[in-house]
Design a protein around this motif. Structure first.
Motif, PDB file in Angstrom:
ATOM      1  N   GLN A   1      -7.103 -17.059  28.244  1.00 53.35           N
ATOM      2  CA  GLN A   1      -6.695 -15.669  28.411  1.00 53.35           C
ATOM      3  C   GLN A   1      -5.802 -15.525  29.635  1.00 53.35           C
ATOM      4  OE1 GLN A   1     -10.719 -13.844  29.211  1.00 53.35           O
ATOM      5  NE2 GLN A   1      -9.735 -13.269  31.134  1.00 53.35           N
ATOM      6  N   TYR A   2      -5.008 -14.457  29.634  1.00 51.95           N
ATOM      7  CA  TYR A   2      -4.179 -14.098  30.789  1.00 51.95           C
ATOM      8  C   TYR A   2      -4.765 -12.805  31.365  1.00 51.95           C
ATOM      9  CZ  TYR A   2      -1.086 -17.350  28.364  1.00 51.95           C
ATOM     10  OH  TYR A   2      -0.578 -18.444  27.725  1.00 51.95           O
ATOM     11  N   GLU A   3      -4.344 -11.674  30.798  1.00 53.99           N
ATOM     12  CA  GLU A   3      -4.811 -10.366  31.268  1.00 53.99           C
ATOM     13  C   GLU A   3      -6.265 -10.135  30.872  1.00 53.99           C
ATOM     14  OE1 GLU A   3      -3.654  -5.692  30.288  1.00 53.99           O
ATOM     15  OE2 GLU A   3      -2.495  -7.321  29.442  1.00 53.99           O
ATOM     16  N   GLY A   4      -6.625 -10.516  29.665  1.00 56.80           N
ATOM     17  CA  GLY A   4      -7.974 -10.320  29.133  1.00 56.80           C
ATOM     18  C   GLY A   4      -7.922 -10.387  27.621  1.00 56.80           C
TER      19      GLY A   4
ATOM     20  N   GLU B   1      -1.001  -4.290  17.843  1.00 57.42           N
ATOM     21  CA  GLU B   1      -0.158  -3.087  17.981  1.00 57.42           C
ATOM     22  C   GLU B   1       1.298  -3.395  18.310  1.00 57.42           C
ATOM     23  OE1 GLU B   1      -2.062  -0.666  20.917  1.00 57.42           O
ATOM     24  OE2 GLU B   1      -3.818  -0.266  19.649  1.00 57.42           O
ATOM     25  N   GLY B   2       1.558  -4.548  18.918  1.00 56.80           N
ATOM     26  CA  GLY B   2       2.919  -4.836  19.372  1.00 56.80           C
ATOM     27  C   GLY B   2       3.351  -6.222  18.966  1.00 56.80           C
ATOM     28  N   ALA B   3       3.463  -7.103  19.950  1.00 58.93           N
ATOM     29  CA  ALA B   3       3.830  -8.486  19.674  1.00 58.93           C
ATOM     30  C   ALA B   3       3.180  -9.376  20.733  1.00 58.93           C
ATOM     31  CB  ALA B   3       5.340  -8.662  19.701  1.00 58.93           C
ATOM     32  N   ALA B   4       2.544 -10.452  20.282  1.00 56.76           N
ATOM     33  CA  ALA B   4       1.871 -11.375  21.198  1.00 56.76           C
ATOM     34  C   ALA B   4       2.446 -12.773  21.006  1.00 56.76           C
ATOM     35  CB  ALA B   4       0.367 -11.384  20.929  1.00 56.76           C
TER      36      ALA B   4
ATOM     37  N   LYS C   1       3.745  -9.679  24.826  1.00 62.33           N
ATOM     38  CA  LYS C   1       2.722 -10.030  25.820  1.00 62.33           C
ATOM     39  C   LYS C   1       2.219 -11.442  25.531  1.00 62.33           C
ATOM     40  CE  LYS C   1       2.265  -5.835  27.710  1.00 62.33           C
ATOM     41  NZ  LYS C   1       3.714  -5.624  27.970  1.00 62.33           N
ATOM     42  N   PRO C   2       1.963 -12.233  26.581  1.00 62.18           N
ATOM     43  CA  PRO C   2       1.369 -13.551  26.336  1.00 62.18           C
ATOM     44  C   PRO C   2      -0.088 -13.394  25.915  1.00 62.18           C
ATOM     45  CG  PRO C   2       1.473 -13.111  28.691  1.00 62.18           C
ATOM     46  CD  PRO C   2       2.126 -11.938  28.001  1.00 62.18           C
ATOM     47  N   ALA C   3      -0.538 -14.233  24.991  1.00 60.86           N
ATOM     48  CA  ALA C   3      -1.926 -14.163  24.535  1.00 60.86           C
ATOM     49  C   ALA C   3      -2.493 -15.574  24.447  1.00 60.86           C
ATOM     50  CB  ALA C   3      -2.000 -13.462  23.184  1.00 60.86           C
TER      51      ALA C   3
END
Lengths: 362, 123
Positions: free
Chosen positions: A31-34, A44-47, A218-220
């Protein structure tokens, strides 16, 4: 224990303060942010996921004459060029050595994409079963990034040729990016619209940074990836699938072509005749509690099976899980009790996928 | 208000005969995204360092041990549907329950904030 392998992005992940952990012999970002925030980014967006740990093999030769056609549970010869197909490599007992995807690159050339932990064994088994042609392991030279989520098409359209945005599900193209050749496939492991990008490993950092330069991306990590795949009911090798599990038990008969030859077919036909003694089950928990791998499944106070994957589903707001039970307990609506030590939770057998709102086919 | 910490990463804030109990910011961070909190029943009697509640995150399930002995007088019902509040504010709005303190002398077995911060450096 062998030293963990590193992807080309290892330093980048550390710089981003990712939580790193071993997975399939590789040091990978969990994980990065969580995990929940990254899961939401993908729904919802793009990972963007670093998937460089997965194995890639190239077979070059005559698919039928050189024996590749009989290696997997599905026909390779009938895959149109530019398309890919999912299925299994089995042992002679019908147990799953690996689940994998074959990409038909040309008449006499395919790419086989396999799980990281099983890659060395897969390579040996496939090679042994071939009667001709050449099989090469291009894992080290090949990088893989997955861009997944409802906005992934718009993002890809910024950086790749227009044909990428036109790709239908399970189709791929060879295209140019960052001055090199890449394979872009409309596949993924999240239940969302998305792309898997294969490119030379020395270009991975550059593409990672290019895609992340779009503020919608966002990185995932693998934590979110595990949650995303479970919500749509995809099996994870090592959790839900193993050499002791057949595709029939795992509810994946759709990926077995009984009209062709393959190793393990006789065992599967015998099991089809007698009926498997345990089958995959999917269930929802009546609370926010998480079932977890190896928790017990009970019915009427008796042990009835085991959980192979489980989590709290942010999309459903309850615990969800996969496991194996006696066939009579797999009917939708059957009540089950999931337990482990002091923890106990009531669950109900449900259909897959758990989450049906994904953008996968949009 | 006096605040103390246990080695198991719970905190307690003492106001008269009432203790408010929660988990430390360090513990919440280590657990990752919290998805479920099993709150105790009001009226439950607990002993110091015994299980008072349970918490689950995307990564793990763990028990919460009561930093003091006492009787549960209230619970943070917000956490039933919004356990993520523990991640957002572990040492304030993410409190778990309040206790009527049974034995104020038990505080001697807990750490001050400064001692707890030192303790974290040794882990």
């Amino acid at each position: 224990m062998d030293k963990l392998q590193l992807t080309p992005l290892a330093e980048v992940h550390r710089g981003m303060k990712a939580l790193m952990a071993p997975f399939g012999g590789w040091e990978m970002p969990i994980q990065y942010e969580g995990i929940i925030a990254e899961h939401r980014a993908c729904r919802e967006g793009a990972a963007l996921f670093d998937i460089c740990h997965m194995g890639e093999f190239i077979f070059q030769g005559d698919i039928v004459a050189d024996g590749l056609e009989d290696v997997f549970t599905f026909s390779v010869a009938s895959i149109p060029i530019g398309r890919s197909r999912y299925g299994f490599l089995l042992n002679k007992n019908g147990g799953i050595i690996d689940d994998l995807i074959v990409f038909r690159l040309a008449q006499e050339r395919v790419m086989i994409v396999v799980n990281a932990a099983t890659a060395p064994k897969d390579f040996a088994v496939i090679k042994e079963r071939l009667t001709g042609g050449t099989l090469s392991d291009i894992t080290a030279a090949t990088g893989k990034l997955d861009l997944q989520g409802p906005l992934s098409r718009e993002v890809m359209n910024r950086f790749f040729a227009p044909a990428v945005a036109e790709l239908p599900y399970f189709k791929f193209i060879t295209t140019q990016v960052l001055g090199c050749e890449a394979i872009v496939s409309r596949t993924g492991y999240t239940g969302e619209l998305g792309y898997e990008i294969f490119l030379p490993s020395d270009k991975v950092v550059e593409l990672w940074e290019l895609l992340l330069s779009d503020s919608r991306v966002k990185p995932a990590g693998l934590g979110a990836r595990d949650l995303l795949r479970l919500e749509v009911g995809y099996s994870l090798y090592g959790n839900d699938l193993s050499e002791e599990t057949t595709p029939l038990e795992a509810g994946l008969e759709a990926f077995v072509n009984f009209g062709k030859e393959f190793i393990g077919k006789e065992a599967l036909l015998r099991q089809k005749e007698s009926g498997p003694s345990r089958v995959k089950v999917s269930f929802r928990v009546g609370s926010r509690r998480s079932p977890r791998h190896d928790y017990d499944i009970n019915s009427n106070g008796e042990n009835a099976g085991i959980v192979t994957s489980g989590a709290f589903s942010p999309m459903l707001g309850c615990g969800i899980g996969l496991g194996f039970v006696r066939p009579e307990l797999a009917a939708v609506g059957t009540p089950l009790t999931i337990s482990h030590d002091k923890v106990s939770m009531e669950a109900t057998v449900c259909n897959l996928p758990f989450y049906t709102g994904g953008s996968l086919r949009s | 208000m006096d605040m103390y910490f246990s080695k198991d990463h719970e905190w307690v804030k003492i106001s008269g005969t009432t203790a408010t109990v929660g988990i430390s910011e360090h513990a919440a961070h280590e657990l990752g995204d919290i998805t479920f909190v099993e709150l105790p029943a009001v009226g439950k009697v607990v002993k110091q360092f015994e299980t008072v509640a349970a918490i689950e995150s995307v990564k793990a399930a763990s028990d919460i041990y009561s930093p003091l002995s006492g009787r549960v007088t209230s619970i943070n019902e917000t956490l039933e549907n919004a356990p993520e509040v523990v991640n957002e504010s572990a040492e304030e709005s993410g409190w778990i329950c309040t206790l009527e303190i049974a034995d104020p002398a038990e505080v001697a077995k807990l750490m001050s904030k400064a001692d707890y911060d030192e303790y974290l450096k040794t882990l």
